[in-house]
Design a protein around this motif. Structure first.
Motif, PDB file in Angstrom:
ATOM      1  N   ASP A   1      -3.503  -1.899  -2.120  1.00  0.00           N
ATOM      2  CA  ASP A   1      -4.326  -1.140  -2.737  1.00  0.00           C
ATOM      3  C   ASP A   1      -4.351  -1.250  -4.309  1.00  0.00           C
ATOM      4  O   ASP A   1      -4.314  -2.175  -4.498  1.00  0.00           O
ATOM      5  CB  ASP A   1      -3.728   0.548  -2.396  1.00  0.00           C
TER       6      ASP A   1
ATOM      7  N   ASP B   1      -9.817   6.569  -1.328  1.00  0.00           N
ATOM      8  CA  ASP B   1     -10.006   7.774  -2.231  1.00  0.00           C
ATOM      9  C   ASP B   1     -10.180   7.307  -3.448  1.00  0.00           C
ATOM     10  O   ASP B   1      -9.490   6.424  -4.258  1.00  0.00           O
ATOM     11  CB  ASP B   1      -8.665   8.848  -2.063  1.00  0.00           C
TER      12      ASP B   1
ATOM     13  N   ASN C   1      -8.448   1.585  -0.279  1.00  0.00           N
ATOM     14  CA  ASN C   1      -8.650   2.604  -1.293  1.00  0.00           C
ATOM     15  C   ASN C   1      -9.658   3.610  -0.862  1.00  0.00           C
ATOM     16  O   ASN C   1     -10.655   3.737  -1.787  1.00  0.00           O
ATOM     17  CB  ASN C   1      -8.793   2.014  -2.787  1.00  0.00           C
TER      18      ASN C   1
ATOM     19  N   GLU D   1      13.380   6.495  -3.132  1.00  0.00           N
ATOM     20  CA  GLU D   1      12.794   6.749  -1.683  1.00  0.00           C
ATOM     21  C   GLU D   1      13.787   7.168  -0.511  1.00  0.00           C
ATOM     22  O   GLU D   1      13.881   7.552   0.648  1.00  0.00           O
ATOM     23  CB  GLU D   1      11.674   6.179  -1.098  1.00  0.00           C
TER      24      GLU D   1
ATOM     25  N   LYS E   1      11.216  -0.760  -0.240  1.00  0.00           N
ATOM     26  CA  LYS E   1      11.027   0.660  -0.941  1.00  0.00           C
ATOM     27  C   LYS E   1      11.852   0.662  -2.074  1.00  0.00           C
ATOM     28  O   LYS E   1      12.599   0.217  -2.307  1.00  0.00           O
ATOM     29  CB  LYS E   1      11.087   1.958   0.168  1.00  0.00           C
TER      30      LYS E   1
ATOM     31  N   CYS F   1       0.933  -1.138  -0.014  1.00  0.00           N
ATOM     32  CA  CYS F   1      -0.153   0.093   0.010  1.00  0.00           C
ATOM     33  C   CYS F   1       0.696   1.244  -0.054  1.00  0.00           C
ATOM     34  O   CYS F   1       2.119   1.219   0.587  1.00  0.00           O
ATOM     35  CB  CYS F   1      -0.943   0.147   1.196  1.00  0.00           C
ATOM     36  N   ASP F   2       0.480   2.521  -0.636  1.00  0.00           N
ATOM     37  CA  ASP F   2       1.068   3.504  -0.604  1.00  0.00           C
ATOM     38  C   ASP F   2       2.623   3.381  -1.026  1.00  0.00           C
ATOM     39  O   ASP F   2       3.601   3.995  -0.519  1.00  0.00           O
ATOM     40  CB  ASP F   2       0.973   4.040   0.814  1.00  0.00           C
ATOM     41  N   SER F   3       2.653   2.586  -2.171  1.00  0.00           N
ATOM     42  CA  SER F   3       4.070   2.324  -2.766  1.00  0.00           C
ATOM     43  C   SER F   3       5.184   1.890  -1.526  1.00  0.00           C
ATOM     44  O   SER F   3       6.331   2.303  -2.060  1.00  0.00           O
ATOM     45  CB  SER F   3       4.518   3.869  -3.014  1.00  0.00           C
ATOM     46  N   CYS F   4       4.641   1.296  -0.782  1.00  0.00           N
ATOM     47  CA  CYS F   4       5.607   0.612   0.150  1.00  0.00           C
ATOM     48  C   CYS F   4       5.292  -0.786   0.693  1.00  0.00           C
ATOM     49  O   CYS F   4       3.984  -1.055   0.747  1.00  0.00           O
ATOM     50  CB  CYS F   4       5.608   1.364   1.500  1.00  0.00           C
TER      51      CYS F   4
END
Length: 390
Positions: free
Chosen positions: A176, A203, A201, A121, A117, A94-97
Motif C-alpha cells: 500500500d 481508499d 490502495n 500490536e 508486526k 499492507c495495512d501496517s502488517c
C-alpha cells in the motif's frame, strides 16, 4: 497429546520424533522441554528426512525451522538440493502488517508463512510470547508472528529468513502507500527482477497519488502489474511503463490518458472505469496502424457509461460478421461479438469489438504470428502460441 499438523505441534516448543504416519503427514508428540531424545530426526538418514519434508506445507516448514538450529540447517540443506522450482515467494506490506507468503501451485497469492508486526500490536494476555534477539515471537497461529520495535526492519528480517530457508528470490510484491520503500530494497538485494507487483490502495488518501507515481517510475516487474489505487481525479502520469506482459487496473483506471496508453510497452492490458473518449480510440488505432504498441496482443477498456462508438472511415474497418472466442488466460475466455478487422502497415491484423456489456467495453485482439485455433467442446478458441506453451 498428538497432532496431525506439524505447525500445531510446534506450539509446545521442543518435540520428540515419532515414526508414524497419518494421512501422509509426519506426526509429532509433546514430550519434554529438554530437547530431542531417543531416535531423533537428526539421526535419521537425510534421504528419508528429505522425503518427509517434501510432504509438509510451507508454514509447517517455517514453524519447524524455529525448533532448533540443527533442524533449520537440515531444512536449508533439503531446499538447496531440491529447489522448489514451482514455488513462489511473495512479500507483503499492507495495512501496517508485513508478511511472507508462499504459493506452491502458481495459481494464487500463496499462504502466509511468517508475519512481522509492530510491538504495540501484541496482546500478551492472549498468548505467552517468546522474547529473543530483540523481538518477540508468537506461535499461536498457523505461522509465526514476530513483533518488532521497527516493523520495517522486522519485515526485512523475515523476508531474508524465508528466502534463505527456501532458497528462493522474491517473486512478487504487495504494497500500500507505506510499502513503496520495498521497491528499491528488493532491486538492491537480488539480481532477479520481480515477476509481479500489486498495489492495494482502494481508499483515497492524500498519499495515494504520490505513491502510485513513485511505483510507476521506479518499480520493475517482468510478468504483471495490478494497480488498485484510488487516485484523485487530478492525478496524471507523464512517464512510460514497461516492458511488462500484463497490466490490470480494476475500477480505478480514470487516470489513464491516450498518451499513457500509447506509451505503455505491455502485451496485455485491461483497464476498468476508463475515461478515454471515442476520439481517443480513433487516435490510438491510428497509432497502432503506424506500428505503435507493437507488442500489444490484447486490449480491454471498460467504461462507466454507455459509449457511442463511431470510428473514422480512414481506419478502413472491415466487418467480419463472426463471433470469436479468445483465450486470455487459463479459464478466462473473451468473446468478441460482431467484430471488425483492422490492418497494420506491416500486414498484421487485429479484431476489435465493442458490442458487449451494453456498449461499455472496447476489445482488441492482435493476430500476431503464432496464433493457433484449438478445438474445445465443438468450439474453436483462438490462443497465442506463447500462452499455449505456458
Amino acid at each position: 497429546m498428538e497432532y496431525g499438523v506439524l505447525g500445531k505441534a510446534l506450539e509446545w516448543g521442543e518435540m520428540n520424533w515419532i515414526e508414524n504416519w497419518e494421512t501422509d503427514r509426519m506426526m509429532m508428540v509433546r514430550k519434554r522441554k529438554c530437547g530431542w531424545e531417543g531416535r531423533t530426526v537428526l539421526r535419521t538418514p537425510f534421504v528419508v528426512i528429505s522425503e518427509i519434508i517434501s510432504l509438509l506445507e510451507p508454514n509447517e516448514i517455517v514453524n519447524a525451522s524455529f525448533c532448533s538450529k540443527n533442524l533449520k540447517s537440515i531444512l536449508k540443506k533439503h531446499f538447496r538440493q531440491r529447489k522448489p522450482s514451482k514455488w513462489r515467494l511473495f512479500m507483503r506490506d499492507c495495512d501496517s502488517c508485513g508478511q511472507v507468503n508462499i504459493d506452491k501451485w502458481e495459481c494464487s497469492r500463496g499462504v502466509p508463512v511468517l508475519s512481522a508486526k509492530h510491538i504495540l500490536e501484541q496482546n500478551e494476555s492472549d498468548h505467552k510470547l517468546v522474547e529473543t534477539n530483540g523481538y518477540k515471537r508468537d506461535f499461536s497461529s498457523e505461522f509465526p508472528v514476530l513483533y518488532f520495535e521497527d516493523r520495517v526492519m522486522g519485515l526485512k528480517m523475515i523476508v531474508e529468513y524465508a528466502t534463505d530457508l527456501f532458497n528462493l528470490d522474491i517473486y512478487g510484491l504487495f504494497i500500500d502507500t507505506n510499502g513503496t520503500w520495498a521497491i528499491n530494497w528488493i532491486n538492491n538485494r537480488q539480481e532477479k527482477m520481480l515477476e509481479c507487483l500489486w498495489t492495494v490502495n482502494p481508499d483515497y488518501n492524500s498519499n495515494v497519488d504520490e505513491a502510485l507515481d513513485y511505483v510507476l517510475r521506479n518499480a520493475r516487474a517482468s510478468d504483471y502489474f495490478i494497480l488498485e489505487d484510488n487516485v484523485s481525479d487530478n492525478f496524471r502520469f507523464n512517464g512510460k511503463l514497461g516492458p511488462i506482459d500484463y497490466l490490470y487496473i480494476p475500477e480505478t483506471g480514470h487516470w489513464v490518458t491516450l498518451q499513457n496508453l500509447m506509451n505503455f510497452d505491455i502485451v496485455k492490458i485491461i483497464i476498468e472505469e476508463s475515461r478515454l473518449s471515442v476520439s481517443d480510440l480513433n487516435s490510438f488505432l491510428r497509432h497502432w496502424q503506424a506500428g505503435g504498441s507493437h507488442r500489444l496482443t490484447f486490449l480491454e477498456l471498460e467504461f462507466k457509461n454507455d459509449m457511442n462508438f463511431e470510428f473514422d472511415e480512414d481506419l478502413e474497418l472491415v466487418e467480419t460478421g463472426q463471433t470469436i472466442d479468445y483465450l486470455l488466460s487459463e479459464g478466462e475466455i473473451i468473446q468478441l461479438n460482431f467484430g471488425y478487422s483492422i490492418q497494420r502497415m506491416d500486414g498484421v491484423k487485429a479484431t476489435i469489438s465493442w458490442k458487449s456489456l451494453e456498449s461499455r467495453r472496447f476489445l482488441m485482439v492482435v493476430w500476431h504470428e503464432g496464433v493457433q485455433p484449438i478445438h474445445q467442446n465443438n468450439h474453436i478458441i483462438y490462443i497465442h502460441q506463447e500462452d499455449l506453451l505456458e
